[in-house]
Design a protein around this motif. Structure first.
Motif, short mmCIF file in Angstrom:
data_model
loop_
_atom_site.label_atom_id
_atom_site.label_comp_id
_atom_site.label_asym_id
_atom_site.label_seq_id
_atom_site.Cartn_x
_atom_site.Cartn_y
_atom_site.Cartn_z
N ILE A 173 43.64 67.01 77.53
CA ILE A 173 45.14 67.65 77.12
C ILE A 173 44.92 69.25 77.08
O ILE A 173 43.93 69.74 76.57
CB ILE A 173 45.42 67.16 75.53
N ARG A 174 45.78 69.58 77.79
CA ARG A 174 45.67 71.06 78.16
C ARG A 174 46.52 71.74 76.93
O ARG A 174 47.30 71.09 75.97
CB ARG A 174 46.64 71.60 79.28
N THR A 189 46.78 68.21 66.37
CA THR A 189 46.00 69.71 66.04
C THR A 189 44.53 69.38 66.71
O THR A 189 44.13 68.26 66.98
CB THR A 189 45.92 69.63 64.38
N VAL A 190 43.81 70.67 66.94
CA VAL A 190 42.60 70.64 67.61
C VAL A 190 41.50 70.69 66.56
O VAL A 190 41.80 71.72 65.76
CB VAL A 190 42.41 71.57 68.44
N LYS A 194 38.69 68.52 69.88
CA LYS A 194 39.32 67.18 70.13
C LYS A 194 40.64 67.26 69.27
O LYS A 194 40.81 67.94 68.39
CB LYS A 194 38.62 66.01 69.24
N VAL A 195 41.60 66.58 70.28
CA VAL A 195 42.86 66.40 69.67
C VAL A 195 43.55 65.27 68.85
O VAL A 195 43.07 64.14 68.90
CB VAL A 195 44.04 66.53 70.75
N TYR A 196 43.84 65.52 67.50
CA TYR A 196 44.30 64.52 66.87
C TYR A 196 45.77 64.44 66.68
O TYR A 196 46.20 65.72 66.38
CB TYR A 196 43.55 64.89 65.50
N ASP A 197 46.22 63.55 66.15
CA ASP A 197 47.73 63.11 65.99
C ASP A 197 47.88 63.13 64.51
O ASP A 197 47.52 61.79 63.98
CB ASP A 197 48.28 62.05 66.59
#
Length: 212
Positions: A173-174, A189-190, A194-197
């Motif tokens: 994810i950019r 959020t990062v 890592k990206v978390y929803d």
């Protein structure tokens, strides 16, 4: 004209090889069953079969050189595997080999005697070990194997866990994608790369959006 004729993902030389491969297959595809019943084949047909064998040998040599290198890089991380897979997918390995295997299986079902005479099939068997090593690095391999062995729609839901998380790690994810998603009302959020929803947690939290 080049943009109209050739795919952007394929070079002109690769497109030419693909056309040549399809031409060989079309020449070997039986128009009738005369040769198949008598097990006698014309010299022209045997010549095409010999050419297919030489072509397959050259392709297998290339794939046999590429896959060990790809495997050594892909085993570093899931991200490396994703990047290497995209490169291999645009190479001879990902474009010519899958179609060749399917074509040979089709020809074998139509005229097994001719394909045995051509001798191209044993050459492909030498790639199985290289392909198996590379495919075993794929994230979610255990889940896919389990689902292949399970009854469809019944057992598949039981095989969840680390393999599913590995699949998610491959997605890249950019920063621009994250910002656009949040502008549209999302809440990504990062944390540690890592990206978390956390959209659902936002509605339940008593701390407010500013603290999140």
């Amino acid at each position: 004209m080049d943009q109209e004729i050739y795919s952007k993902e394929r070079s002109a030389s690769l497109d030419l090889l693909l056309r040549f491969q399809r031409l060989l297959v079309s020449k070997l595809y039986p128009a009738d069953c005369v040769g198949q019943v008598l097990n006698t084949y014309s010299p022209d047909l045997l010549g095409v079969g010999s050419l297919l064998k030489k072509y397959t040998a050259l392709l297998c040599t290339h794939v046999g050189d590429i896959l060990p290198v790809a495997t050594s890089i892909a085993c570093t991380s899931h991200r490396h595997f994703a990047e290497v897979s995209s490169v291999v997918d645009g190479d001879l390995t990902g474009i010519l080999l899958p179609e060749l295997v399917v074509s040979i299986v089709l020809l074998l079902s139509k005229n097994a005697g001719l394909m045995q005479e051509a001798g191209a099939i044993p050459l492909l068997a030498g790639l199985l070990e290289h392909l198996d090593r590379f495919n075993h690095l794929a994230p979610g391999k255990e889940r896919d194997d389990n689902e292949d062995l399970a009854w469809p729609g019944i057992m598949g839901s039981f095989f969840t866990g680390q393999s599913c998380r590995n699949n998610e790690e491959v997605t890249l994810i950019r920063k621009a994608d994250l910002e656009n998603h949040n502008k549209d009302g999302g809440f990504w959020t990062v944390i540690d790369g890592k990206v978390y929803d956390i959209k659902d947690f936002q509605t339940q939290s008593l701390t407010g959006s500013s603290i999140l």
